[in-house]
Design an enzyme around this catalytic site. Structure first.
Site, PDB file in Angstrom:
ATOM      1  N   ASP A  42       8.929 -17.941  19.961  1.00 29.77           N
ATOM      2  CA  ASP A  42       8.730 -16.584  20.478  1.00 29.77           C
ATOM      3  C   ASP A  42       9.713 -16.393  21.631  1.00 29.77           C
ATOM      4  O   ASP A  42       9.811 -17.252  22.506  1.00 29.77           O
ATOM      5  CB  ASP A  42       7.286 -16.418  20.961  1.00 29.77           C
ATOM      6  CG  ASP A  42       6.906 -14.973  21.218  1.00 29.77           C
ATOM      7  OD1 ASP A  42       7.656 -14.284  21.946  1.00 29.77           O
ATOM      8  OD2 ASP A  42       5.868 -14.538  20.712  1.00 29.77           O
ATOM      9  N   GLN A 109      -1.720  -6.395  16.534  1.00 26.89           N
ATOM     10  CA  GLN A 109      -0.448  -6.743  15.892  1.00 26.89           C
ATOM     11  C   GLN A 109       0.652  -5.845  16.443  1.00 26.89           C
ATOM     12  O   GLN A 109       0.555  -4.627  16.374  1.00 26.89           O
ATOM     13  CB  GLN A 109      -0.555  -6.587  14.372  1.00 26.89           C
ATOM     14  CG  GLN A 109       0.677  -7.024  13.612  1.00 26.89           C
ATOM     15  CD  GLN A 109       0.515  -6.887  12.099  1.00 26.89           C
ATOM     16  OE1 GLN A 109      -0.418  -6.258  11.610  1.00 26.89           O
ATOM     17  NE2 GLN A 109       1.433  -7.472  11.358  1.00 26.89           N
ATOM     18  N   HIS A 115       2.245 -12.595  10.681  1.00 23.99           N
ATOM     19  CA  HIS A 115       2.691 -13.838  11.318  1.00 23.99           C
ATOM     20  C   HIS A 115       1.547 -14.497  12.071  1.00 23.99           C
ATOM     21  O   HIS A 115       0.576 -13.858  12.431  1.00 23.99           O
ATOM     22  CB  HIS A 115       3.869 -13.581  12.265  1.00 23.99           C
ATOM     23  CG  HIS A 115       3.578 -12.622  13.372  1.00 23.99           C
ATOM     24  ND1 HIS A 115       3.514 -11.252  13.180  1.00 23.99           N
ATOM     25  CD2 HIS A 115       3.342 -12.820  14.686  1.00 23.99           C
ATOM     26  CE1 HIS A 115       3.243 -10.654  14.329  1.00 23.99           C
ATOM     27  NE2 HIS A 115       3.127 -11.588  15.264  1.00 23.99           N
TER      28      HIS A 115
END
Length: 196
Positions: A42, A109, A115
């Site tokens: 990330d 989300q 994901h």
């Protein structure tokens, strides 16, 4: 607006050692890249080592995934987690972590490509009563302060996780849980294979 995860998946081919992607739009730090799934750091991690794992094919919600994609993601979640924790100097017995998946903006989300977040929590052992309600919400939803991932740190962490992941794969191949070559891994299921 193009899907950022599709852009990453489309720019990083399946490979045993996927390369860091640097573009004018930013960088991506892949740790796993198969024909079915891709995992990368990330770029605004909640904690160091925060990984995103998603199907390579665009699917907005978990219900849009194929059975094969869902199965592959389920296989990779514990393998990636073990590799990540090893790189961070801990084990599954010692550490805490979140695996979070949201479906739709109402559920939190923020990127419309299904994901999973793997978020290590290495703050030390605490009892459930030691955690405030606000902190519990942040832990459960994968929220909290975020700092942009430094390029050098991202590159080093990416390489280290790839190495630890290859070690995990070798261990599973030796134990006959995984079969095939690095490019064509599959799960051994009662004499049949589930291709990853």
């Amino acid at each position: 607006m193009p899907c950022p995860f599709c852009m990453i998946a489309g720019s990083i081919p399946p490979a045993t050692e996927p390369k860091v992607l640097t573009t004018p739009l930013g960088s991506a730090y892949p740790v796993l890249s198969t024909a079915t799934v891709i995992a990368f750091l990330d770029i605004a991690p909640v904690t160091p080592g925060h990984i995103l794992l998603c199907p390579r094919r665009h699917s907005v919600k978990a219900t849009d995934m194929t059975v094969a994609e869902a199965a592959a993601l389920g296989v990779w979640l514990p393998i990636l987690t073990r590799a990540l924790l090893k790189v961070l100097g801990t084990t599954t017995e010692e550490a805490g972590w979140n695996i979070i998946q949201a479906n739709g903006s109402e559920a939190g989300q923020t990127v419309p490509h299904s994901h999973f977040h793997i978020i290590p929590r290495l703050g030390g052992p605490r009892g459930a009563t030691d955690i405030s309600d606000a902190e519990r919400k942040n832990l459960a939803l994968g929220e909290g302060p975020r700092i942009k991932l430094d390029h050098e740190e991202g590159t080093q962490l990416c390489i280290a996780i790839q190495f630890a992941l290859r070690q995990e794969i070798r261990k599973l191949q030796t134990g006959k849980e995984l079969g095939g070559s690095d490019e064509e891994l599959f799960v051994n299921l009662h004499g049949h294979g589930l291709k990853l």
